[in-house]
Design an enzyme around this catalytic site. Sequence first.
Site, PDB file in Angstrom:
ATOM      1  N   GLY A  40       0.861  -1.180   0.000  1.00 27.02           N
ATOM      2  CA  GLY A  40       0.000   0.000   0.000  1.00 27.02           C
ATOM      3  C   GLY A  40       0.885   1.213   0.000  1.00 27.02           C
ATOM      4  O   GLY A  40       1.570   1.476   0.981  1.00 27.02           O
ATOM      5  N   HIS A  41       0.932   1.912  -1.122  1.00 22.24           N
ATOM      6  CA  HIS A  41       1.809   3.083  -1.213  1.00 22.24           C
ATOM      7  C   HIS A  41       0.952   4.344  -1.314  1.00 22.24           C
ATOM      8  O   HIS A  41       0.119   4.462  -2.201  1.00 22.24           O
ATOM      9  CB  HIS A  41       2.744   2.951  -2.425  1.00 22.24           C
ATOM     10  N   GLN A 225       6.888  -3.663   0.430  1.00 23.48           N
ATOM     11  CA  GLN A 225       7.200  -4.233   1.752  1.00 23.48           C
ATOM     12  C   GLN A 225       8.582  -3.740   2.219  1.00 23.48           C
ATOM     13  O   GLN A 225       8.993  -2.671   1.811  1.00 23.48           O
ATOM     14  CB  GLN A 225       7.128  -5.767   1.754  1.00 23.48           C
TER      15      GLN A 225
END
Length: 428
Positions: A40-41, A225
């Site tokens: 999730g960026h 990650q």
Amino acid sequence: MPLNIIIGTQWGDEGKGRVVDLLAGQADYVARYNGGDNAGHTVQVGKQTFKLHLIPSGVIQPHTVGVIGNGLVVNPAVLLQEVEMLRALDIEIGPKRLKISHAAHIITPAHLALDAAREQARGIGKIGTTLRGIGPAYNHKTERSGLRVEAMRDLENFAESLKAHVETINKQLTTLYNAEPLDAQAVTEEYVNYAHQLKPYISNVSILLSQALQHGENVLAEGAQGTLLDLDHGTYPYVTSSNPTAPGALVGLGLGVGHIGHVIGVTKSFQTRVGEGPFPTEVDGSTAGRLRGTGVNPWDEFGTTTGRPRRVGWLDIVLLRYALRVNGVTELTITKLDVLSGLDALKICVGYRAGDQVYADLPLGPTDLDYEPVYEELNGWREDIMSVRAWDDLPAAAQAYVEHIEALCGVPAKMISVGPEREQIIQR
Ligand code: IMP
């Protein structure tokens, strides 16, 4: 021009998205090389917040081409939703602006069902996965029974392989896990439809990027990650199923070793983790509340993918030095320094104690965390630093905190973020 690689030095969520967005200003290609939509960026541009899981965050810069490398596992439904979401925000992502490696693997609903069934079966030993089907999709890759993106080019064969794949996993779901089977026909129809839409995006990413590098173009590899979640180098088994570390960029994009320029290690100024697994510098109580935030701001410490509150703690220099080593980090970016404002004292873990022995490096790496952290305490600062843009304008205690990290690690911190927006960054 070189291949520059951005990696997370912790358990993910270091704020890589905003760093990628900034450096993508000078990049021609921005390439994801590992993981899938477990990532999730978040990128904040003005009042707009972009949350991306699969498409590289660098595509928000309009001149870039986004690349999804062979090292990824791709959920086509999520990919197409992201294309639509960006389109709605006036960012057009057609086949000219997004290339998907033919050799990436496909995540199906059967992988999602297996992920959930396995987590449930693990009971208290669960990993706390994102339930996005990541582990099962990589299982099939290494078992050599996975479905690759290239299979989408031949719809008839693709439909057959997919149906067989769902039927095989259905047997496992029902016999091993007492779980509901999936409707193989419905999944097949859904995926054939995705294949129609995604066919124009399929590309040989290795050739594309190698030629770009030979022609002097700039490629930015965007790790997802973090180092401590790496399948080989993380806190196994509480890890993800890919290699987020910098060497993973070469394997995950089909590039040789000669191209690397900078390896930029992104480090949050404290430590966070979602999911299960060791976290020796974890804190709770009011300090944790201060570090985590309440969830009202998009940058508070709640998972972008799952919404789970993140576990929080003090910066761990032993694990940071380890991450710098296994990645070959050439420069650091320290994020969220502003979050530490207002704390009276700041702790950093500089060693681990077992009896009389204090280790500066863990003998067996980060799975070997059965020791007591040894802390140093530094002065905090009271000032709000979110509007600071120059190093000299930071409070002395904030400068001392950053300089101490640099001294302990032997790597310069070239960028420091003091807020979520594009320009809230101090460059040195
Ligand atoms: P999986 O990647 O969904 O299999 O989850 C394995 C572990 O990695 C779990 O602890 C997840 O919470 C963690 N994880 C996976 N992706 C991310 C991420 O992007 N940020 C932080 N943690 C992650």
